[in-house]
Structures are given as structure tokens and as C-alpha cells.
Design a protein around this motif. Structure first.
Motif: not given
Length: 129
Positions: A22, A28, A35, A38
Motif C-alpha cells: 500500500t 495489499s 485494491q 489490504w
């Protein structure tokens, strides 16, 4: 009890899923650069908001189809699912990783992936499975 290795194994088994950091350097999982799940360490503001209800273990964030789905997950399994004010808008849920079993984690990640994957890719997966 699920682990980050379980999350990675299950997430990366989904079509075109990749793993990367991330913006804050946490893990993630993405599909075509969107995404869908995560690693979400709780921040001081989260800890203050949650108080004694704050989990001590790892926290996973995952997309859900809509806010109603998030509300239902939290109502049905409050020992597993929760949210904070930071996530009031986006259709996502926080997960106490130590409390979710592998089967439910697989279902959650599949749904999170489907929320973010292109429609054609989702249709291909649903048709194949």
C-alpha cells in the motif's frame, strides 16, 4: 484462525490477483491494479474510537458489495467484522484476522475480488466455477 499467509494464498489464487505494498508499505492484494484487500494496522485514532473493543491482533480490510453488506456482516459476526469512522463511506469492512476461519476468509476475499474486478473477468470466473 487465519494468517497473512492464508490471505496471500487465497487472494493470489483469484484470477489476475497480485500482491504489492500500500502507500504506507503494508501488504495489499489487487486485481488489475484495483485494491480489493489490504493489511490495515489500527491507527491511534482507530484505537481511541474502538477503546476496549479494539482488536490486539492483525486486521484485514476488504471491499464488500455495498454498505448494507458491511452492516449485515458486522451484525451477523461482530466478533469477526467491525468498522471505524474512517470507513464510514466506502463499501469495505475490517476483519479480525485471528477470528475468521479459512472458509469464511476465502468467501470474503472472493467477494472482495468480485467487487473490484472487471465485469467480464467476474463473469468468466463465475461461469467457470
Amino acid at each position: 484462525m487465519a494468517t497473512w499467509d492464508d490471505v496471500a494464498r487465497l487472494a493470489l489464487a483469484l484470477p489476475e490477483a497480485t500482491e504489492g505494498p500500500t502507500h504506507g508499505g503494508n501488504r495489499s492484494w489487487r486485481v488489475r491494479d484495483k485494491q480489493f484487500a489490504w493489511q490495515r494496522p489500527l491507527r491511534p485514532r482507530d484505537l481511541a474510537e474502538l477503546g476496549d473493543a479494539a482488536p490486539a491482533g492483525p486486521v484485514l480490510g476488504a471491499y464488500v458489495p455495498d454498505v448494507g453488506a458491511r452492516t449485515a456482516l458486522i451484525a451477523d459476526s461482530p466478533a469477526i467484522y467491525f468498522t471505524t469512522a474512517h470507513f464510514a463511506g466506502p463499501p469495505s469492512v475490517l476483519v479480525r484476522l485471528a477470528e475468521i476461519d479459512a472458509a469464511e476468509l476465502a468467501e470474503l476475499l472472493d467477494e472482495a475480488w468480485a467487487c473490484r474486478a472487471p465485469r467480464r473477468l467476474v463473469a468468466e470466473r463465475r461461469g467457470a466455477g
